[in-house]
Design an enzyme around this catalytic site. Structure first.
Site, PDB file in Angstrom:
ATOM      1  N   TYR A   1       4.018  15.458  19.256  1.00 22.83           N
ATOM      2  CA  TYR A   1       3.422  14.677  20.345  1.00 22.83           C
ATOM      3  C   TYR A   1       1.910  14.861  20.336  1.00 22.83           C
ATOM      4  O   TYR A   1       1.436  15.985  20.243  1.00 22.83           O
ATOM      5  CB  TYR A   1       3.982  15.094  21.712  1.00 22.83           C
ATOM      6  CG  TYR A   1       4.761  13.963  22.335  1.00 22.83           C
ATOM      7  CD1 TYR A   1       4.097  12.801  22.741  1.00 22.83           C
ATOM      8  CD2 TYR A   1       6.136  14.026  22.472  1.00 22.83           C
ATOM      9  CE1 TYR A   1       4.807  11.735  23.269  1.00 22.83           C
ATOM     10  CE2 TYR A   1       6.846  12.961  23.002  1.00 22.83           C
ATOM     11  CZ  TYR A   1       6.184  11.818  23.403  1.00 22.83           C
ATOM     12  OH  TYR A   1       6.869  10.766  23.914  1.00 22.83           O
TER      13      TYR A   1
ATOM     14  N   GLU B   1      -0.483  12.691  22.443  1.00 26.87           N
ATOM     15  CA  GLU B   1      -1.140  11.737  23.354  1.00 26.87           C
ATOM     16  C   GLU B   1      -2.614  12.074  23.471  1.00 26.87           C
ATOM     17  O   GLU B   1      -2.983  13.245  23.619  1.00 26.87           O
ATOM     18  CB  GLU B   1      -0.458  11.780  24.729  1.00 26.87           C
ATOM     19  CG  GLU B   1       0.905  11.121  24.714  1.00 26.87           C
ATOM     20  CD  GLU B   1       1.571  11.113  26.092  1.00 26.87           C
ATOM     21  OE1 GLU B   1       1.061  11.770  27.015  1.00 26.87           O
ATOM     22  OE2 GLU B   1       2.606  10.433  26.218  1.00 26.87           O
TER      23      GLU B   1
ATOM     24  N   ASP C   1      -8.121 -12.049  14.934  1.00 31.50           N
ATOM     25  CA  ASP C   1      -6.882 -11.374  14.551  1.00 31.50           C
ATOM     26  C   ASP C   1      -6.682 -11.646  13.061  1.00 31.50           C
ATOM     27  O   ASP C   1      -6.256 -12.721  12.662  1.00 31.50           O
ATOM     28  CB  ASP C   1      -5.732 -11.942  15.392  1.00 31.50           C
ATOM     29  CG  ASP C   1      -4.383 -11.337  15.025  1.00 31.50           C
ATOM     30  OD1 ASP C   1      -4.301 -10.630  14.002  1.00 31.50           O
ATOM     31  OD2 ASP C   1      -3.412 -11.597  15.759  1.00 31.50           O
TER      32      ASP C   1
ATOM     33  N   THR D   1      -2.794  -6.155  11.512  1.00 35.17           N
ATOM     34  CA  THR D   1      -1.665  -5.316  11.135  1.00 35.17           C
ATOM     35  C   THR D   1      -2.127  -4.497   9.944  1.00 35.17           C
ATOM     36  O   THR D   1      -3.171  -4.782   9.344  1.00 35.17           O
ATOM     37  CB  THR D   1      -0.458  -6.159  10.679  1.00 35.17           C
ATOM     38  OG1 THR D   1      -0.865  -6.951   9.558  1.00 35.17           O
ATOM     39  CG2 THR D   1       0.039  -7.092  11.783  1.00 35.17           C
TER      40      THR D   1
ATOM     41  N   LYS E   1       0.499  -6.167   5.969  1.00 37.30           N
ATOM     42  CA  LYS E   1       0.520  -7.446   5.260  1.00 37.30           C
ATOM     43  C   LYS E   1      -0.362  -7.307   4.006  1.00 37.30           C
ATOM     44  O   LYS E   1       0.002  -6.548   3.115  1.00 37.30           O
ATOM     45  CB  LYS E   1       0.123  -8.560   6.215  1.00 37.30           C
ATOM     46  CG  LYS E   1       1.165  -8.703   7.361  1.00 37.30           C
ATOM     47  CD  LYS E   1       0.832  -9.733   8.404  1.00 37.30           C
ATOM     48  CE  LYS E   1       1.878  -9.691   9.520  1.00 37.30           C
ATOM     49  NZ  LYS E   1       1.553 -10.597  10.632  1.00 37.30           N
TER      50      LYS E   1
ATOM     51  N   ARG F   1       3.935  -0.225   8.318  1.00 37.73           N
ATOM     52  CA  ARG F   1       4.010  -1.145   9.444  1.00 37.73           C
ATOM     53  C   ARG F   1       3.181  -0.599  10.616  1.00 37.73           C
ATOM     54  O   ARG F   1       3.412   0.541  11.048  1.00 37.73           O
ATOM     55  CB  ARG F   1       5.487  -1.242   9.837  1.00 37.73           C
ATOM     56  CG  ARG F   1       5.916  -2.400  10.653  1.00 37.73           C
ATOM     57  CD  ARG F   1       7.393  -2.658  10.421  1.00 37.73           C
ATOM     58  NE  ARG F   1       7.529  -3.372   9.167  1.00 37.73           N
ATOM     59  CZ  ARG F   1       7.270  -4.668   9.035  1.00 37.73           C
ATOM     60  NH1 ARG F   1       6.932  -5.401  10.072  1.00 37.73           N
ATOM     61  NH2 ARG F   1       7.380  -5.253   7.864  1.00 37.73           N
TER      62      ARG F   1
HETATM   63  C1  LIG Z   1       1.898 -10.616  11.934  1.00 32.50           C
HETATM   64  C2  LIG Z   1       0.918 -10.980  12.972  1.00 32.50           C
HETATM   65  C3  LIG Z   1       0.774 -10.247  14.165  1.00 32.50           C
HETATM   66  C4  LIG Z   1       1.795  -9.246  14.663  1.00 32.50           C
HETATM   67  O1  LIG Z   1       2.103  -8.195  13.953  1.00 32.50           O
HETATM   68  P1  LIG Z   1       3.368  -7.292  14.323  1.00 32.50           P
HETATM   69  O2  LIG Z   1       3.054  -6.023  13.636  1.00 32.50           O
HETATM   70  O3  LIG Z   1       4.566  -8.007  13.830  1.00 32.50           O
HETATM   71  O4  LIG Z   1       3.401  -7.127  15.818  1.00 32.50           O
HETATM   72  C5  LIG Z   1      -0.265 -10.559  15.019  1.00 32.50           C
HETATM   73  N1  LIG Z   1      -1.106 -11.559  14.748  1.00 32.50           N
HETATM   74  C6  LIG Z   1      -0.979 -12.322  13.646  1.00 32.50           C
HETATM   75  C7  LIG Z   1      -1.958 -13.423  13.419  1.00 32.50           C
HETATM   76  C8  LIG Z   1       0.042 -12.067  12.735  1.00 32.50           C
HETATM   77  O5  LIG Z   1       0.178 -12.856  11.663  1.00 32.50           O
END
Ligand SMILES: *Cc1c(COP(=O)(O)O)cnc(C)c1O
Length: 426
Positions: free
Chosen positions: A47, A49, A193, A219, A222, A228
């Protein structure tokens, strides 16, 4: 404790599935073996936090070092002043930024989900569309490109507190400077994003959002090819001149408000084992090998798009600048749903996707989305894209021919056996 063969047998089967198929889901990738090794470690027991050096639990002196390493490496990758590596996912990263700067009911402006946007950019089924008042811009019907005129007009009309750029199914680069200009005019923050193209941005292959956007989220799983998870970044920390206050009523620098919005705002204890794996992935991204990977991703996407165009497939916007492409299948007389199913029968994994101005529902769709991040990690080069596109075309033009699809599956499995995945796993 007895070994749980039931679960480990399934994990083994998933490894074989990943080995045999052509993985074209644009949001997926294959981490290195050492990223996974770092993820499955004793730090899951801890933990922690709080943040490095200021935790609410004892015994954090080691995890402080892995988390600080992750932060420092991420700052180096993007040449930025601030990074938070604790968000459990991309959605959590976006939730934290919004919690930090918005009040419930505030107006936000993002790319429409049906035009390539993401659920967390204001969809009615997501917290972002329930807690805040969402408005949307789209793409130009004729070109498939982001409709910046519409974005500007909407921004002037609704004066949002936050403008969100970035997408899940958009194959072109973004004009961040143009978005920042209208944001300054109407008094909005800008959040980019970059969940999808982050790995290409890291290597300078797409425009840099950091000078123009107050906040950048992503993220890590990707194109960044890590475990993840999510991250929040700023090139420069800044005093919040809007007088935003923390829960105790103090005006704080923005970095502080973001940290507080992640913990305790939206999360409890950080996943320190995943953060260790993020640190490993960030180390890999800093390497020259990853530079070569990112360049190859772009080359493969270009080659794939060219092959599709040669076979009269309609790519939205006519091509790609990044790792993915969205294809409108209406001239091929097959729905996205059917395409996804048929490709699955041949061990080609992809997802159905709405296209801009789609006349079919989100469950059926007229489109399919393909990305090359994962197959590039497998070792594919430009010359392999023709086999992939031929296989897809064969499946989509013979959707009801079970014999042909079964034979194609064999060809796909045979083709993939040359790209060895995780040899260390036996
Ligand atoms: C994949 C994605 C997310 C979310 O990611 P998670 O890890 O699945 O919550 C947010 N914004 C965009 C543009 C994405 O393509």
């Amino acid at each position: 404790m007895q070994r749980d063969t039931q679960v480990f047998d399934l994990i083994r089967k998933e490894l074989e599935r990943q080995r045999h198929g052509i993985e074209l889901i644009a949001s997926e990738n294959f981490t290195s073996a050492q990223v996974m090794e770092a993820m499955g470690n004793v730090m899951t027991n801890k933990y922690a936090e709080g943040y490095p050096g200021r935790r609410y639990y004892g015994g954090c002196e080691i995890v402080d070092q892995t988390e600080q390493l992750a932060i420092d490496r991420l700052k180096q990758i993007f040449n930025i002043e601030y990074a938070n590596v604790q968000p459990h996912s991309g959605a959590q990263a976006n939730a934290a930024v919004m919690l930090a700067i918005l009040q419930p009911g505030d107006d936000i402006l993002g790319l429409d989900l049906s035009m390539g946007g993401h659920l967390t950019h204001g969809s009615g089924v997501n917290f972002s569309g329930k807690l805040y008042k969402p408005h949307f811009y789209g793409v130009v019907k004729e070109t498939g490109l982001v409709d910046y005129d519409m974005l500007e007009a909407k921004a002037r009309e609704v004066k949002p507190k936050l403008i969100i750029c970035g997408a899940s199914a958009y194959s072109r680069d973004w004009d961040y400077a143009r978005i920042r200009k209208v944001a300054d005019e109407v008094g909005a923050f800008v959040m980019a994003d970059i969940a999808h193209p982050a790995g290409l941005i890291a290597k300078g292959l797409l425009s840099d959002p950091f000078d123009h956007c107050h906040f950048v989220t992503s993220t890590t799983h990707k194109t960044l090819r890590g475990p993840r998870g999510g991250i929040i970044m700023m090139r420069k920390d800044f005093d919040n001149t809007l007088g935003l206050k923390d829960p105790k009523g103090n005006i704080r620098p923005m970095s502080n408000l973001i940290d507080l919005a992640v913990f305790p705002g939206t999360q409890g204890g950080p996943l320190e084992h995943v953060i260790a794996a993020k640190a490993v992935a960030f180390g890999e991204i800093l390497s020259d090998e990853f530079t070569g990977y990112a360049q190859q991703v772009v080359k493969n996407a270009q080659a794939m798009a060219k092959s599709f165009v040669a076979k009269d497939y309609q790519i939205i916007s006519g091509g790609t600048d990044n790792h993915l492409m969205l294809i409108d299948l209406r001239n091929k007389n097959i729905s996205g749903k059917k395409a996804e199913n048929v490709l699955g029968l041949a061990d080609i994994t992809a997802n159905k996707n709405m296209v801009p101005f789609d006349d079919k529902s989100a469950f059926v769709t007229s489109g399919v989305r393909f990305g090359v991040a994962a197959i590039t990690t497998r070792g594919m080069k430009e010359e392999h894209m023709e086999f992939v596109v031929n296989a897809i075309d064969k499946a989509l033009t013979n959707p009801d021919n079970e014999t042909l699809l079964a034979q194609l599956k064999g060809e796909v499995n045979n083709f993939m056996s040359q790209f060895v995945l995780y040899p260390e796993m036996g």
